[in-house]
Write a protein that holds these residues in place. Structure first.
Motif, PDB file in Angstrom:
ATOM      1  N   ASP A   1      36.580  29.233  61.748  1.00  0.00           N
ATOM      2  CA  ASP A   1      36.814  28.879  63.156  1.00  0.00           C
ATOM      3  C   ASP A   1      35.684  27.988  63.674  1.00  0.00           C
ATOM      4  OD1 ASP A   1      39.175  30.342  63.177  1.00  0.00           O
ATOM      5  OD2 ASP A   1      38.309  32.064  64.242  1.00  0.00           O
TER       6      ASP A   1
ATOM      7  N   GLU B   1      36.008  24.530  62.060  1.00  0.00           N
ATOM      8  CA  GLU B   1      37.153  23.810  62.615  1.00  0.00           C
ATOM      9  C   GLU B   1      36.835  23.306  64.022  1.00  0.00           C
ATOM     10  OE1 GLU B   1      41.883  24.317  62.201  1.00  0.00           O
ATOM     11  OE2 GLU B   1      40.858  26.029  63.122  1.00  0.00           O
ATOM     12  N   ARG B   2      36.226  24.168  64.857  1.00  0.00           N
ATOM     13  CA  ARG B   2      35.845  23.751  66.217  1.00  0.00           C
ATOM     14  C   ARG B   2      34.855  22.588  66.183  1.00  0.00           C
ATOM     15  NH1 ARG B   2      35.680  29.247  67.292  1.00  0.00           N
ATOM     16  NH2 ARG B   2      33.424  29.273  67.036  1.00  0.00           N
TER      17      ARG B   2
ATOM     18  N   GLY C   1      34.801  20.338  64.001  1.00  0.00           N
ATOM     19  CA  GLY C   1      35.480  19.154  63.482  1.00  0.00           C
ATOM     20  C   GLY C   1      35.242  18.853  62.020  1.00  0.00           C
TER      21      GLY C   1
ATOM     22  N   GLU D   1      39.875  21.221  58.376  1.00  0.00           N
ATOM     23  CA  GLU D   1      41.196  21.440  58.956  1.00  0.00           C
ATOM     24  C   GLU D   1      41.973  22.376  58.045  1.00  0.00           C
ATOM     25  OE1 GLU D   1      43.202  17.707  59.356  1.00  0.00           O
ATOM     26  OE2 GLU D   1      42.828  17.141  57.279  1.00  0.00           O
ATOM     27  N   ARG D   2      42.817  23.157  58.668  1.00  0.00           N
ATOM     28  CA  ARG D   2      43.689  24.072  57.930  1.00  0.00           C
ATOM     29  C   ARG D   2      45.055  23.406  57.808  1.00  0.00           C
ATOM     30  NH1 ARG D   2      40.975  28.064  61.737  1.00  0.00           N
ATOM     31  NH2 ARG D   2      40.001  29.642  60.423  1.00  0.00           N
ATOM     32  N   GLN D   3      45.625  23.492  56.609  1.00  0.00           N
ATOM     33  CA  GLN D   3      46.950  22.933  56.371  1.00  0.00           C
ATOM     34  C   GLN D   3      47.763  23.931  55.562  1.00  0.00           C
ATOM     35  OE1 GLN D   3      46.229  19.270  54.285  1.00  0.00           O
ATOM     36  NE2 GLN D   3      45.701  18.148  56.140  1.00  0.00           N
TER      37      GLN D   3
ATOM     38  N   LEU E   1      42.317  24.717  53.025  1.00  0.00           N
ATOM     39  CA  LEU E   1      41.277  24.125  53.851  1.00  0.00           C
ATOM     40  C   LEU E   1      40.862  22.799  53.242  1.00  0.00           C
ATOM     41  CD1 LEU E   1      39.324  27.432  53.994  1.00  0.00           C
ATOM     42  CD2 LEU E   1      40.590  26.449  55.901  1.00  0.00           C
ATOM     43  N   HIS E   2      40.662  21.815  54.098  1.00  0.00           N
ATOM     44  CA  HIS E   2      40.234  20.492  53.664  1.00  0.00           C
ATOM     45  C   HIS E   2      39.096  20.032  54.562  1.00  0.00           C
ATOM     46  CE1 HIS E   2      43.801  19.821  51.113  1.00  0.00           C
ATOM     47  NE2 HIS E   2      44.448  20.479  52.045  1.00  0.00           N
TER      48      HIS E   2
ATOM     49  N   LYS F   1      37.180  17.195  56.635  1.00  0.00           N
ATOM     50  CA  LYS F   1      37.458  15.922  57.298  1.00  0.00           C
ATOM     51  C   LYS F   1      36.372  14.955  56.859  1.00  0.00           C
ATOM     52  CE  LYS F   1      39.856  17.650  61.355  1.00  0.00           C
ATOM     53  NZ  LYS F   1      39.849  17.645  62.820  1.00  0.00           N
TER      54      LYS F   1
END
Length: 137
Positions: free
Chosen positions: A45, A48-49, A51, A54-56, A67-68, A70
């Protein structure tokens, strides 16, 4: 280094694992780091916050999340590590292929042994009984 980017050390470790693997599930990262599923969720979390990740949905299994990283978000981190990478490459280039194979074998076997020992310690760890205070009398 993690502090420089406003991260926890474990956050940076997970980013590194994701960078090397290209993609991973939260469970794979939890297993690799020894974090509980709850701690891993909190870590992801945060990333992700911020940046960084990202979860796909996993195209092979829509119930799983992949998870990837960016790529654009980690460019500043990569820039800081680039001089160290160049120096390491210079060091490594002084070894023959056979010597590098021996080094890789040593590191892999040492890591496997350390992981196995930690698993043994976790399994064998009995809770310590509370210390009793001596009564003064």
């Amino acid at each position: 280094m993690a502090e420089r980017f406003g991260l926890h050390t474990t956050d940076l470790e997970c980013l590194d694992l994701l960078f090397m693997r290209k993609a991973a599930t939260p469970g794979e990262l939890a297993a690799a780091t020894g974090l509980s599923s709850g701690a891993m969720t909190a870590l992801l979390d945060r990333l992700e916050r911020a940046g960084y990740v990202e979860r796909q949905a996993d195209p092979g299994d829509r119930r799983r999340v992949l998870l990837h990283i960016k790529a654009e978000a980690i460019k500043p981190i990569e820039a800081v590590y680039r001089p160290m990478q160049a120096r390491m490459q210079e060091l490594w280039s002084g070894y023959s292929q056979a010597e590098l194979a021996t080094i890789v074998d040593f590191i892999k076997r040492s890591t496997d042994l350390a992981v196995s020992c930690v698993a043994d310690m976790r399994g064998d760890a009995a809770p310590m009984p509370p210390k009793r205070s001596r009564s003064k009398g």
